[in-house]
Design a protein around this motif. Structure first.
Motif, PDB file in Angstrom:
ATOM      1  N   ILE A 189       0.832  -1.210   0.000  1.00  0.00           N
ATOM      2  CA  ILE A 189       0.000   0.000   0.000  1.00  0.00           C
ATOM      3  C   ILE A 189       0.859   1.249   0.000  1.00  0.00           C
ATOM      4  O   ILE A 189       1.747   1.398   0.839  1.00  0.00           O
ATOM      5  N   VAL A 190       0.591   2.135  -0.963  1.00  0.00           N
ATOM      6  CA  VAL A 190       1.197   3.463  -0.943  1.00  0.00           C
ATOM      7  C   VAL A 190       0.072   4.423  -0.570  1.00  0.00           C
ATOM      8  O   VAL A 190      -0.933   4.511  -1.273  1.00  0.00           O
ATOM      9  N   ASN A 191       0.246   5.107   0.538  1.00  0.00           N
ATOM     10  CA  ASN A 191      -0.774   6.038   1.025  1.00  0.00           C
ATOM     11  C   ASN A 191      -0.360   7.450   0.656  1.00  0.00           C
ATOM     12  O   ASN A 191       0.630   7.965   1.163  1.00  0.00           O
ATOM     13  N   LEU A 192      -1.116   8.067  -0.246  1.00  0.00           N
ATOM     14  CA  LEU A 192      -0.813   9.444  -0.659  1.00  0.00           C
ATOM     15  C   LEU A 192      -1.827  10.391  -0.021  1.00  0.00           C
ATOM     16  O   LEU A 192      -3.029  10.266  -0.274  1.00  0.00           O
ATOM     17  N   ASP A 193      -1.323  11.289   0.813  1.00  0.00           N
ATOM     18  CA  ASP A 193      -2.236  12.173   1.555  1.00  0.00           C
ATOM     19  C   ASP A 193      -1.567  13.529   1.735  1.00  0.00           C
ATOM     20  O   ASP A 193      -0.376  13.619   2.011  1.00  0.00           O
ATOM     21  N   LEU A 194      -2.369  14.571   1.587  1.00  0.00           N
ATOM     22  CA  LEU A 194      -1.846  15.939   1.731  1.00  0.00           C
ATOM     23  C   LEU A 194      -1.677  16.339   3.193  1.00  0.00           C
ATOM     24  O   LEU A 194      -0.995  17.295   3.504  1.00  0.00           O
ATOM     25  N   LEU A 195      -2.311  15.609   4.085  1.00  0.00           N
ATOM     26  CA  LEU A 195      -2.349  15.961   5.519  1.00  0.00           C
ATOM     27  C   LEU A 195      -2.945  17.350   5.714  1.00  0.00           C
ATOM     28  O   LEU A 195      -2.298  18.261   6.208  1.00  0.00           O
ATOM     29  N   THR A 196      -4.200  17.486   5.302  1.00  0.00           N
ATOM     30  CA  THR A 196      -4.957  18.693   5.613  1.00  0.00           C
ATOM     31  C   THR A 196      -5.317  18.617   7.100  1.00  0.00           C
ATOM     32  O   THR A 196      -4.884  17.692   7.801  1.00  0.00           O
ATOM     33  N   TYR A 197      -6.176  19.518   7.560  1.00  0.00           N
ATOM     34  CA  TYR A 197      -6.595  19.480   8.965  1.00  0.00           C
ATOM     35  C   TYR A 197      -7.153  18.097   9.344  1.00  0.00           C
ATOM     36  O   TYR A 197      -7.066  17.677  10.499  1.00  0.00           O
ATOM     37  N   ALA A 198      -7.725  17.392   8.344  1.00  0.00           N
ATOM     38  CA  ALA A 198      -8.390  16.106   8.630  1.00  0.00           C
ATOM     39  C   ALA A 198      -7.438  14.922   8.555  1.00  0.00           C
ATOM     40  O   ALA A 198      -7.780  13.828   8.997  1.00  0.00           O
ATOM     41  N   GLN A 249       5.600   0.191  10.576  1.00  0.00           N
ATOM     42  CA  GLN A 249       6.468  -0.954  10.909  1.00  0.00           C
ATOM     43  C   GLN A 249       6.349  -2.036   9.836  1.00  0.00           C
ATOM     44  O   GLN A 249       7.167  -2.952   9.784  1.00  0.00           O
ATOM     45  N   ASP A 250       5.308  -1.944   9.031  1.00  0.00           N
ATOM     46  CA  ASP A 250       5.060  -2.990   8.038  1.00  0.00           C
ATOM     47  C   ASP A 250       5.770  -2.631   6.730  1.00  0.00           C
ATOM     48  O   ASP A 250       5.518  -1.571   6.162  1.00  0.00           O
ATOM     49  N   PRO A 251       6.654  -3.509   6.227  1.00  0.00           N
ATOM     50  CA  PRO A 251       7.393  -3.190   5.000  1.00  0.00           C
ATOM     51  C   PRO A 251       6.491  -3.048   3.768  1.00  0.00           C
ATOM     52  O   PRO A 251       6.923  -2.508   2.744  1.00  0.00           O
ATOM     53  N   ARG A 252       5.229  -3.482   3.877  1.00  0.00           N
ATOM     54  CA  ARG A 252       4.317  -3.357   2.724  1.00  0.00           C
ATOM     55  C   ARG A 252       3.656  -1.976   2.666  1.00  0.00           C
ATOM     56  O   ARG A 252       2.847  -1.720   1.776  1.00  0.00           O
ATOM     57  N   TYR A 253       3.979  -1.114   3.644  1.00  0.00           N
ATOM     58  CA  TYR A 253       3.306   0.184   3.723  1.00  0.00           C
ATOM     59  C   TYR A 253       4.269   1.344   3.463  1.00  0.00           C
ATOM     60  O   TYR A 253       5.367   1.363   4.012  1.00  0.00           O
ATOM     61  N   ARG A 254       3.858   2.280   2.621  1.00  0.00           N
ATOM     62  CA  ARG A 254       4.638   3.504   2.376  1.00  0.00           C
ATOM     63  C   ARG A 254       3.734   4.717   2.480  1.00  0.00           C
ATOM     64  O   ARG A 254       2.583   4.670   2.037  1.00  0.00           O
ATOM     65  N   PHE A 255       4.273   5.810   3.024  1.00  0.00           N
ATOM     66  CA  PHE A 255       3.504   7.059   3.051  1.00  0.00           C
ATOM     67  C   PHE A 255       4.151   8.094   2.139  1.00  0.00           C
ATOM     68  O   PHE A 255       5.370   8.265   2.168  1.00  0.00           O
ATOM     69  N   VAL A 256       3.341   8.763   1.322  1.00  0.00           N
ATOM     70  CA  VAL A 256       3.828   9.863   0.484  1.00  0.00           C
ATOM     71  C   VAL A 256       2.969  11.078   0.800  1.00  0.00           C
ATOM     72  O   VAL A 256       1.745  11.015   0.668  1.00  0.00           O
ATOM     73  N   ARG A 257       3.615  12.156   1.228  1.00  0.00           N
ATOM     74  CA  ARG A 257       2.820  13.363   1.425  1.00  0.00           C
ATOM     75  C   ARG A 257       2.642  14.035   0.075  1.00  0.00           C
ATOM     76  O   ARG A 257       3.631  14.387  -0.585  1.00  0.00           O
ATOM     77  N   GLY A 258       1.421  14.184  -0.370  1.00  0.00           N
ATOM     78  CA  GLY A 258       1.208  14.766  -1.689  1.00  0.00           C
ATOM     79  C   GLY A 258      -0.246  15.131  -1.908  1.00  0.00           C
ATOM     80  O   GLY A 258      -1.142  14.679  -1.199  1.00  0.00           O
ATOM     81  N   ASP A 259      -0.436  15.957  -2.946  1.00  0.00           N
ATOM     82  CA  ASP A 259      -1.742  16.526  -3.264  1.00  0.00           C
ATOM     83  C   ASP A 259      -2.259  15.841  -4.532  1.00  0.00           C
ATOM     84  O   ASP A 259      -1.521  15.764  -5.527  1.00  0.00           O
TER      85      ASP A 259
END
Ligand code: NAD
Ligand code: TYD
Length: 345
Positions: free
Chosen positions: A28-37, A48-58
């Motif tokens: 899973i690649v989680n793409l999120d802008l991190l707005t107030y919500a 901790q899970d190698p199958r997970y990545r976070f990308v801050r993006g719009d």
């Protein structure tokens, strides 16, 4: 399969990321802008899970999307990212159009260019508008959105349809009723009422409190999305709901009683403009075609939710100590839209 989840740091998205990590082998690649919500605290432990990545993006930023699709070889998209609160859309509709409509269109274009094989659009039952005392929304009910939020979601939903019809892009659309559960931002009815009650603050019920919503536990929404993602037919719309209609006042009373607080905290305030009277979903299609059913009753789900908010006090206290205070004042303070002297058009 490698999935791009947009908006995975929000309420339903973070529950969905956890659900997939627990129940599948997917990356899973989680793409999120991190707005107030958006809140990375909703995903504690996932990194901790190698199958997970976070990308801050719009989702409105093509370059970020192109990079994410190429670098991670994305095969499917589950699209949650949105501005999601009706009351905020009444105060300021523009960002609902740029994020929900334009953002979805850009995401569709980039996903198509990247050769994505399945694109799940997380739409809402609010695209159907409002029901009277009788009847249910089916997938063929006309779209008649009443709030800027609902109109922006309907536009995004229709763009997805158009990408299927015009380009044969394999889009799946879900329209779910109101969710509740862990990690819901405390501007929405259930967490707002729980947090206010625990702090012995007034519980602001809009209008006469007889507006009806059809509540579904968030984990059951996640299992429905999973079913549509894997087994749904491209180009189709699937309604999702739990057959759980309840008037707001009845629900707030239930919460107050459950928490052992006084019903005197309940305060009727000015109504929401354009307030939809009733939502109710006919979920026959997903239940019969994809063999999906909710796993918990409303009593079980609500009990688990209240327990979660009791056990995670610091999670919501942290949120309510920041810019939320200004939001709350603007909405519920003296002279605010839902304040005692609020605007009641
Ligand atoms: P939420 O507001 O809790 O989360 C939205 C997330 O999207 C946040 O993490 C935010 O940071 C992110 N986001 C906002 N703008 C973005 C942008 N431009 N680019 C990237 N990320 C962005 O919302 P939610 O309640 O979890 O709802 C998720 C989706 O499900 C929404 O599309 C909503 O319309 C739909 N939906 C919600 C419900 C419900 O009851 N909450 C019911 C049916 C459908
Ligand atoms: P909400 O959680 O905002 O979801 P939606 O508007 O998308 O259905 O609101 C659920 C219902 O609760 C809706 O009828 C409006 C009502 N409501 C209140 O009465 N008081 C409140 O403070 C809030 C936030 C909502």
């Amino acid at each position: 399969m490698t999935l791009l989840v947009t908006g995975g740091a929000g309420f339903i998205g973070s529950n969905f990321v956890r659900y997939l990590l627990e129940t599948s082998e997917d990356r899973i690649v989680n793409l999120d802008l991190l707005t107030y919500a958006g809140n990375l605290a909703n995903l504690t432990g996932c990194d901790q899970d190698p199958r997970y990545r976070f990308v801050r993006g719009d989702i409105r930023d093509r370059e970020t999307l192109r990079r994410a699709f190429a670098e991670h070889e994305i095969e499917a998209v589950v699209h949650f990212a949105a501005e999601s609160h009706v009351d905020r859309s009444v105060e300021g509709p523009e960002v609902f159009v740029t994020t929900n409509v334009l953002g979805t269109e850009i995401l569709l274009e980039e996903a198509r260019a990247a050769g994505v094989e399945r694109f799940l659009m997380v739409s809402t039952d609010e695209v159907y508008g409002s029901l009277g005392d009788e009847g249910l929304f089916t997938e063929s009910s006309p779209l008649a959105p009443n709030s800027p939020y609902a109109a922006s979601k309907a536009s995004a939903d229709l763009l997805c349809r158009a990408f299927y019809k015009t380009y044969g892009f394999p889009v799946l659309i879900t329209r779910c009723s109101n969710n509740y559960g862990a990690y819901q931002f405390p501007e929405k009815l259930i967490p707002l009422m729980i947090a206010n009650a625990l702090e012995d603050k007034p519980l602001p019920v809009y209008g006469d409190g007889r507006n009806v919503r059809d509540w579904l536990y968030v984990r059951d929404h996640c299992s429905a999305l999973d079913a549509v993602l894997r087994r749904g037919r491209p180009g189709e719309v699937y309604n999702i709901g739990g057959c759980n209609e309840m008037a707001n006042l009845e629900l707030v009373r239930l919460l107050v009683d459950h928490l052992g607080k006084s019903r005197d905290l309940i305060t009727f305030v000015s109504d929401r403009p354009g307030h939809d009277r009733r939502y109710a979903i006919d979920a026959t299609k997903i239940m019969s075609e994809l063999d999906w059913a909710p796993s918990v009753t409303f009593e079980q789900g609500l009990g688990a939710t209240v327990d979660w908010y009791l056990q995670h006090r610091s999670w919501w206290e942290e949120i309510r100590s920041g810019e939320y205070t200004a939001y709350y004042e603007q909405m519920y303070g003296q002279g605010g839209r839902h304040g005692k002297d609020g605007v009641n058009p």
